[in-house]
Design an enzyme around this catalytic site. Structure first.
Site, PDB file in Angstrom:
ATOM      1  N   HIS A  43      19.749   0.244  -0.641  1.00 54.08           N
ATOM      2  CA  HIS A  43      18.125   0.457  -0.686  1.00 54.08           C
ATOM      3  C   HIS A  43      17.135  -0.752  -0.391  1.00 54.08           C
ATOM      4  CE1 HIS A  43      14.149   2.452  -1.588  1.00 54.08           C
ATOM      5  NE2 HIS A  43      14.093   1.542  -2.343  1.00 54.08           N
ATOM      6  N   CYS A  75       0.815  -1.074  -0.054  1.00 54.26           N
ATOM      7  CA  CYS A  75      -0.094  -0.179  -0.021  1.00 54.26           C
ATOM      8  C   CYS A  75       0.849   1.324  -0.046  1.00 54.26           C
ATOM      9  CB  CYS A  75      -0.795  -0.035   1.220  1.00 54.26           C
ATOM     10  SG  CYS A  75      -0.045  -0.170   2.817  1.00 54.26           S
TER      11      CYS A  75
END
Length: 419
Positions: A98, A50
């Protein structure tokens, strides 16, 4: 080969755009297969939650990030300018760092939240099933899982509550050492109470009661957690059974008053009750705190706990960043070694070809009855000349160009000038 991350998240894109860029469970397999057929893409994983959508790719030497971006734009029929404005890109060691930060919860909306690791594992598993994982990304994701485990073990990144729901349960755990032996009354059936119920279940709480204005909503929640259900009007009857009360409704007026709690305490023979009011406006009258054996905490009290814990997580995040840099460098060492492995394999293959050619000629000469000693000398001489031909040419060229750096590398590689 090159590693690439292309994505958007809660920091760069609105909810509306994140919804349009998301890959649901039914859509992801087809998307993975299509992306694998994009020019230059050799491996891929799609992470879609989400709060983020990210494409992890291992590109061939001729692969370009633009082709991956264009694929994403075409797949979701997005406006190029709108997507580009929100898109971030990492390559090489920054792509590795990352993913490790994401896996550790350092890039999440709630710092240090653990749910993202499960979502990454699910994305990894789906790529495995579709067949878009090979050696490099598989190793990178496995490495990220171990890094996240190490960060959780060696730092306090996940030890402190930073959500109201988690803080409420953590507070209860401080007061009741074994929550599994308590009975909990949840007032309300919204998202916050549902989160509280999940945290309670993780703490082995099996005796829960849910009170709500509408029974239907309460029954949906109670069914998942095996809880008893009641209306708000029935709370006075059930309150004496509760060791802990956690309330979060949208009621404009208090639901639980001082008199109601006082009667419950008498029925409990003064056994204490913990009441946590996380509603705004309040669900529990402030005067309840005046009662002996009634311990009332409000959302303001929890906010103080959350702020302290957030500072603790920030300190732990600094430690986690150092661990990630160390682990990133280890992975990049392995990744760069892949190029040398290919070069070594190529070098050995060429040397083997030379060996086979010269050996075949020597064996033929022996079969024809030539002098064995002369054949051996010729074989040694020809092997030596052919094997040193390419390095000799490189040394000559570097000398002509005056390239001292290349000369130094060649001298070190060939161990020249050493005594």
């Amino acid at each position: 080969m090159n590693l690439l991350v292309l994505g958007i998240n809660h920091k760069t894109a609105s909810v509306a755009l994140r919804e349009r860029v998301a890959f649901g469970p039914d859509l992801a397999p087809r998307a993975l297969q299509e992306l694998m057929h994009t020019q230059g893409v050799e491996e891929t994983v799609i992470l879609s939650t989400c709060n983020r959508t990210e494409l992890y790719c291992c590109l061939a030497p001729d692969g370009e990030s633009e082709s991956v971006r264009h694929w994403l734009q075409r797949f979701h029929r997005l406006d190029e300018d709108e997507l580009t404005a929100c898109l971030y890109q990492h390559s090489g060691e920054e792509a590795v760092r990352h993913l490790m930060r994401v896996a550790c919860g350092l890039d999440s909306l709630v710092l240090g939240e653990p749910q993202i690791l499960g979502q990454i594992k699910q994305a990894y598993s789906q790529s495995h099933q579709v067949g878009t994982l090979k050696g490099v990304l598989e190793r990178l994701f496995q490495k990220s899982f171990s890094v996240a485990k190490r960060v959780r073990t060696e730092t306090e990144i996940g030890a402190s509550a930073v959500s109201v729901a988690f803080a409420a349960v953590s507070l209860a755990k401080r007061i009741f050492s074994d929550l599994g032996r308590t009975r909990v009354l949840l007032v309300g059936a919204g998202e916050t109470v549902e989160l509280v119920a999940r945290h309670l279940k993780e703490q082995s709480v099996t005796k829960m009661m849910v009170a709500n204005r509408t029974l239907e909503r309460a029954q949906n929640l109670a069914q998942e957690f095996g809880a008893e259900v009641m209306t708000l009007e029935q709370i006075p009857d059930y309150l004496p059974k509760a060791d802990i009360v956690i309330s979060s409704t949208a009621s404009p007026l208090p639901i639980i008053g001082k008199g109601m709690v006082e009667r419950a305490l008498k029925a409990r023979r003064q056994q204490p009750i913990l009441l946590v009011d996380i509603a705004v406006p309040r669900d529990i009258e402030p005067e309840v705190d005046e009662l002996n054996d009634a311990y009332l905490y409000t959302v303001d009290d929890l906010q103080g706990i959350i702020e302290q814990n957030l500072e603790s997580r920030k300190r732990a995040a600094g430690q986690a960043e150092l661990i990630i840099l160390e682990e990133r460098d280890q992975f990049m060492g392995w990744f760069r070694s892949l190029e040398s492995v290919n070069l070594i394999r190529d070098y050995r293959s060429r040397a083997d070809q030379v060996q086979q050619q010269e050996l075949a000629q020597a064996l033929l000469a022996l079969a024809q009855g030539d002098d064995a000693a002369q054949i051996m000398q010729r074989l040694a001489r020809r092997l030596t000349n052919k094997l040193i031909h390419t390095p000799t040419q490189a040394l000559n060229q570097a000398g002509k160009d005056g390239d001292q750096e290349i000369l130094a590398v060649l001298a070190q590689s060939l161990r020249l000038g050493q005594r």
